[in-house]
Design a protein around this motif. Structure first.
Motif, short mmCIF file in Angstrom:
data_model
loop_
_atom_site.label_atom_id
_atom_site.label_comp_id
_atom_site.label_asym_id
_atom_site.label_seq_id
_atom_site.Cartn_x
_atom_site.Cartn_y
_atom_site.Cartn_z
N LEU A 147 0.86 -1.23 0.47
CA LEU A 147 0.04 0.09 -0.30
C LEU A 147 0.90 1.36 0.18
CD1 LEU A 147 -2.54 -0.92 2.64
CD2 LEU A 147 -3.28 -0.89 -0.22
N ALA A 148 2.36 1.36 0.39
CA ALA A 148 2.92 2.33 0.73
C ALA A 148 3.96 2.17 -0.41
CB ALA A 148 3.99 2.43 2.05
N ASP A 149 4.55 3.87 -0.53
CA ASP A 149 5.37 3.73 -1.29
C ASP A 149 6.77 3.17 -1.09
OD1 ASP A 149 3.75 5.50 -3.18
OD2 ASP A 149 4.32 6.74 -1.12
N GLY A 150 6.65 2.97 -0.35
CA GLY A 150 7.97 1.51 -0.36
C GLY A 150 7.83 1.60 0.94
N VAL A 151 9.56 0.54 1.14
CA VAL A 151 9.53 0.12 2.85
C VAL A 151 10.72 0.48 3.09
CG1 VAL A 151 9.98 -2.39 3.49
CG2 VAL A 151 7.88 -1.85 1.86
N GLN A 152 10.68 0.54 4.30
CA GLN A 152 11.83 0.83 5.37
C GLN A 152 12.41 -0.35 6.22
OE1 GLN A 152 14.50 4.27 5.32
NE2 GLN A 152 15.99 3.41 6.41
N LEU A 153 13.36 -1.68 6.10
CA LEU A 153 13.60 -2.46 6.46
C LEU A 153 14.67 -2.56 7.37
CD1 LEU A 153 15.25 -5.08 3.40
CD2 LEU A 153 12.76 -5.00 5.10
N ARG A 154 14.35 -3.03 9.12
CA ARG A 154 15.07 -2.65 9.59
C ARG A 154 16.66 -3.19 9.42
NH1 ARG A 154 11.00 -4.44 14.64
NH2 ARG A 154 10.99 -5.75 12.53
N ALA A 155 18.09 -3.18 10.24
CA ALA A 155 18.80 -3.95 9.59
C ALA A 155 18.87 -5.37 9.87
CB ALA A 155 19.86 -3.83 10.47
N ASP A 156 17.70 -5.70 11.36
CA ASP A 156 17.45 -7.40 11.73
C ASP A 156 17.05 -7.85 9.94
OD1 ASP A 156 19.87 -7.05 13.82
OD2 ASP A 156 18.08 -6.92 15.43
N LEU A 188 10.19 1.57 -3.51
CA LEU A 188 11.11 2.61 -3.08
C LEU A 188 11.73 1.43 -1.65
CD1 LEU A 188 10.48 5.90 -2.57
CD2 LEU A 188 12.21 5.00 -4.50
N LEU A 189 13.00 0.86 -1.89
CA LEU A 189 13.58 0.20 -0.89
C LEU A 189 14.66 1.17 0.28
CD1 LEU A 189 13.73 -2.30 0.51
CD2 LEU A 189 15.53 -2.80 -1.86
N ALA A 190 14.24 0.93 1.21
CA ALA A 190 15.35 1.72 2.04
C ALA A 190 15.94 1.04 3.15
CB ALA A 190 14.91 3.44 2.96
#
Length: 323
Positions: free
Chosen positions: A215-224, A239-241
């Motif tokens: 649903l979002a424009d991308g995902v911010q992955l936590r390091a783990d 977008l992948l961050a």
């Protein structure tokens, strides 16, 4: 075999004018890829630094003397006949009016959005154009409550945008699981809709249900979360961050083809009181090894953007500074 291809170190200048437009040059007829649009720059000669080569190349190609430039991103690209390592600089001040003095077919000032739609954009320039569309100020949401209203979200968004934020991360770390999740989903949906009304993009933090990611424009992955993956978990139009804390995190983000990383904490931060900060020197050392834009986080605000850019940052990410 690719190993037999010539390898070139190249410096590249991304000239940005007061209107936020970037300068593209059309390649001469007597060079490879004639008529294709590219950022100005050229080969780094023996004994030159990337910055020294940039000053020389822009003088020779455009007739200008750069007075303000910061290192941005360095990455490798493989063409059919050559491999190149491209050291990109953001050039924000110069003396003289840029002119094509080395046989360029033309020069054109365009917005990054316009450049992204050019059919004959040199392949190695495609990713940097995508990166230029990333706002340098990245706001991470403060904690909302179950009683937060649409008006509360609007007030936060308007305040953050007024401070320069053009990209947001929806992150709610303290919400309990279970029945409260449906309320959080409604809050996220409202935040996303209001953000899109204001023409800003929203990434969702990977702590939230994977069913919401699309649903979002991308995902911010936590390091783990990132290290559990073997490949990019999103299509290219999202977008992948990735949140990172050291060089190993940053290098793994490259394997997942992240669009950008968030690296920190750089300075002392109330959210990490027991952990020593990276400091700007360590931040810069990691950023130089990262082949994508890097946001600095930790004890920073919009006023720190010039300092961050002097240390190879694309921008600043923050929570408190945008509240």
């Amino acid at each position: 075999m690719s190993e037999a291809k010539p390898f070139l170190d190249v410096t590249v200048g991304v000239l940005i004018n007061a209107a936020g437009e970037v300068l593209l040059a059309q390649r001469p007829q007597d060079k490879s890829w004639p008529d294709w649009w590219e950022f100005p720059g050229g080969k780094i000669e023996s004994g030159e630094s990337a910055y020294e080569a940039l000053r020389r190349e822009l003088k020779e190609e455009l007739g200008i003397n750069i007075t303000q430039a910061t290192a941005w991103v360095r990455y490798d690209y493989e063409y059919p006949k050559t491999r190149v390592r491209l050291a990109f600089f953001l050039v924000t001040a110069w003396e003289g009016e840029p002119k094509g003095i080395e046989g360029q077919q033309g020069l054109r000032w365009v917005t990054p959005e316009q450049a992204a739609h050019l059919d004959n954009l040199l392949p190695a320039s495609v990713l940097p154009i995508r990166w230029l569309n990333l706002s340098p100020l990245y706001a991470i949401t403060p904690e909302f409550s179950e009683n937060s209203t649409a008006e509360d979200l609007a007030a936060y968004l308007d305040q953050a945008i007024a401070k320069g934020a053009g990209l947001f991360q929806f992150r709610q770390a303290k919400w309990p699981k279970g029945p409260a999740c449906s309320k959080l989903k409604a809050l996220f949906s409202s935040f996303l809709a209001q953000s899109h009304e204001r023409n800003v993009k929203v990434l969702i933090n990977s702590r939230h249900p994977k069913a919401w990611w699309s649903l979002a424009d991308g995902v911010q992955l936590r390091a783990d979360d990132a290290v559990q993956l073997e490949q990019r978990p999103l299509p290219e139009d999202k977008l992948l961050a990735i949140s990172t804390h050291h060089l190993a995190d940053a290098l793994y983000a490259q394997l997942l083809k992240a669009d950008f990383i968030v690296l920190g904490h750089v300075l002392d931060s109330a959210s990490h009181p027991a952990e020593a900060p990276l400091g700007w020197a360590n931040f810069e050392a990691i950023a130089k090894e990262t082949a994508c834009p890097v946001y600095a986080i930790g004890g920073l605000g919009p006023e720190d953007l010039p300092t961050a850019r002097q240390h190879n940052a694309h921008g600043i990410a923050a929570v408190t500074a945008f509240k």
